[in-house]
Design a protein around this motif. Sequence first.
Motif, PDB file in Angstrom:
ATOM      1  N   LEU A 218       0.830  -1.206   0.000  1.00 26.28           N
ATOM      2  CA  LEU A 218       0.000   0.000   0.000  1.00 26.28           C
ATOM      3  C   LEU A 218       0.868   1.262   0.000  1.00 26.28           C
ATOM      4  CD1 LEU A 218      -2.767  -1.117   2.537  1.00 26.28           C
ATOM      5  CD2 LEU A 218      -3.096  -0.592   0.100  1.00 26.28           C
ATOM      6  N   ARG A 219       1.959   1.242   0.730  1.00 22.68           N
ATOM      7  CA  ARG A 219       2.843   2.399   0.745  1.00 22.68           C
ATOM      8  C   ARG A 219       3.478   2.634  -0.635  1.00 22.68           C
ATOM      9  NH1 ARG A 219       5.932   2.290   6.691  1.00 22.68           N
ATOM     10  NH2 ARG A 219       4.199   3.292   7.803  1.00 22.68           N
ATOM     11  N   ALA A 220       3.917   1.532  -1.269  1.00 25.57           N
ATOM     12  CA  ALA A 220       4.480   1.673  -2.621  1.00 25.57           C
ATOM     13  C   ALA A 220       3.430   2.196  -3.586  1.00 25.57           C
ATOM     14  CB  ALA A 220       5.023   0.319  -3.097  1.00 25.57           C
ATOM     15  N   SER A 221       2.196   1.708  -3.450  1.00 24.16           N
ATOM     16  CA  SER A 221       1.112   2.169  -4.332  1.00 24.16           C
ATOM     17  C   SER A 221       0.812   3.646  -4.109  1.00 24.16           C
ATOM     18  CB  SER A 221      -0.140   1.330  -4.077  1.00 24.16           C
ATOM     19  OG  SER A 221      -1.212   1.774  -4.882  1.00 24.16           O
ATOM     20  N   SER A 222       0.907   4.115  -2.886  1.00 24.17           N
ATOM     21  CA  SER A 222       0.664   5.538  -2.599  1.00 24.17           C
ATOM     22  C   SER A 222       1.700   6.416  -3.301  1.00 24.17           C
ATOM     23  CB  SER A 222       0.711   5.783  -1.090  1.00 24.17           C
ATOM     24  OG  SER A 222      -0.338   5.123  -0.433  1.00 24.17           O
ATOM     25  N   VAL A 223       2.954   5.988  -3.279  1.00 18.28           N
ATOM     26  CA  VAL A 223       4.006   6.771  -3.951  1.00 18.28           C
ATOM     27  C   VAL A 223       3.782   6.769  -5.453  1.00 18.28           C
ATOM     28  CG1 VAL A 223       6.482   6.931  -4.380  1.00 18.28           C
ATOM     29  CG2 VAL A 223       5.653   6.350  -2.095  1.00 18.28           C
ATOM     30  N   VAL A 224       3.434   5.605  -6.015  1.00 18.85           N
ATOM     31  CA  VAL A 224       3.183   5.515  -7.463  1.00 18.85           C
ATOM     32  C   VAL A 224       2.060   6.469  -7.858  1.00 18.85           C
ATOM     33  CG1 VAL A 224       2.162   4.023  -9.213  1.00 18.85           C
ATOM     34  CG2 VAL A 224       4.088   3.200  -7.844  1.00 18.85           C
ATOM     35  N   GLN A 225       0.980   6.470  -7.121  1.00 18.03           N
ATOM     36  CA  GLN A 225      -0.156   7.317  -7.482  1.00 18.03           C
ATOM     37  C   GLN A 225       0.165   8.796  -7.294  1.00 18.03           C
ATOM     38  OE1 GLN A 225      -4.141   5.715  -6.260  1.00 18.03           O
ATOM     39  NE2 GLN A 225      -2.916   4.033  -5.385  1.00 18.03           N
ATOM     40  N   ALA A 226       1.005   9.117  -6.303  1.00 19.44           N
ATOM     41  CA  ALA A 226       1.411  10.516  -6.127  1.00 19.44           C
ATOM     42  C   ALA A 226       2.275  10.968  -7.309  1.00 19.44           C
ATOM     43  CB  ALA A 226       2.179  10.668  -4.814  1.00 19.44           C
ATOM     44  N   LEU A 227       3.180  10.118  -7.754  1.00 13.98           N
ATOM     45  CA  LEU A 227       4.030  10.467  -8.906  1.00 13.98           C
ATOM     46  C   LEU A 227       3.178  10.661 -10.157  1.00 13.98           C
ATOM     47  CD1 LEU A 227       7.050   8.023  -8.366  1.00 13.98           C
ATOM     48  CD2 LEU A 227       7.042  10.499  -8.035  1.00 13.98           C
ATOM     49  N   GLN A 228       2.142   9.842 -10.292  1.00 14.27           N
ATOM     50  CA  GLN A 228       1.289   9.941 -11.473  1.00 14.27           C
ATOM     51  C   GLN A 228       0.365  11.157 -11.414  1.00 14.27           C
ATOM     52  OE1 GLN A 228      -1.480   6.712 -11.875  1.00 14.27           O
ATOM     53  NE2 GLN A 228      -2.517   7.626 -13.646  1.00 14.27           N
ATOM     54  N   THR A 229      -0.397  11.272 -10.326  1.00 12.70           N
ATOM     55  CA  THR A 229      -1.456  12.279 -10.274  1.00 12.70           C
ATOM     56  C   THR A 229      -0.947  13.682  -9.929  1.00 12.70           C
ATOM     57  OG1 THR A 229      -1.891  11.697  -7.969  1.00 12.70           O
ATOM     58  CG2 THR A 229      -3.168  10.551  -9.653  1.00 12.70           C
TER      59      THR A 229
END
Length: 292
Positions: A218-229
């Motif tokens: 979940l933490r890795a997914s949060s960083v990915v979505q922050a980089l994208q959005t």
Amino acid sequence: MKNIVFPMSILTASLLFTACGVSKKTYVGLQTEYKTLQTQYQDSQLQLTESRSRIKSLEDQLASERQNNADLKAAYAALQSSLDKSINQNSQGNVNISKLVDEINASNKYIKHLVETKNKSDSLNLVLTNNLTRSLSREELQEVDVQVLKGVVYISLADNMLYKSGSYEISDRADMTLSKIAKIIQDYRDYEVLIEGNTDTDPISKPNIRNNWDLSTLRASSVVQALQTKYGVDPKRLTAGGRGEYNPVADNSTALGKQRNRRTQIIITPKLDQFMELIDKAPEPTEVTPEQ
């Protein structure tokens, strides 16, 4: 060489002649001459024996040299035959040799291309790392570790800087740091980005998170979505993954070790398809049948 031989009859006659009436002086002279001639005769016999021995030695040496000459002629004939056979085989194998030379040249060209590609990748990694570390403040560098290992850039972020306590939500203080990392990622569009979450061994106690696997993912997914959005990084370049507590870098038996293990890594790598294309371009070896 002088060979002086006096028959015994002549010597005897001379003695008789002397005894019959020659003077004492003449007799003494003849006797002296006789002794001289006798000495010369003995020397001549000795020289003759030595000469015959040398002749025999020379004849033996001549015979040996003639045999050596015959052996050399036979060896030369054998070498000439072998050379003629090798020349014939070489002329038959010229086509195979040409193929081998072409294959070696192609392999050398391919290896040179691989080395050039690796050097280019290493140089880009070095520039990327330098640009990132220069953009980070002194305080940020205390919580961000940047390394290049085996051609891959690893950016390790401490969880207490990146997330809210016990959560997978990005903290406000992480925005500035992530924006700088995102800019570097945007500048190197030929690189892929893997976000990898890691935890310590302490179990998580949250109703919506089952275990450390969930938390790290979940933490890795949060960083990915922050980089994208928030920062506009192409999501096709991004991958999120969690490794839970199973990829430690320190001993979990100490508080400091646990702190180091609770991290999120942003791993920047060259696109694998580029290297696969290089592998596909490798020259295939040519099967060569050796000449008998």
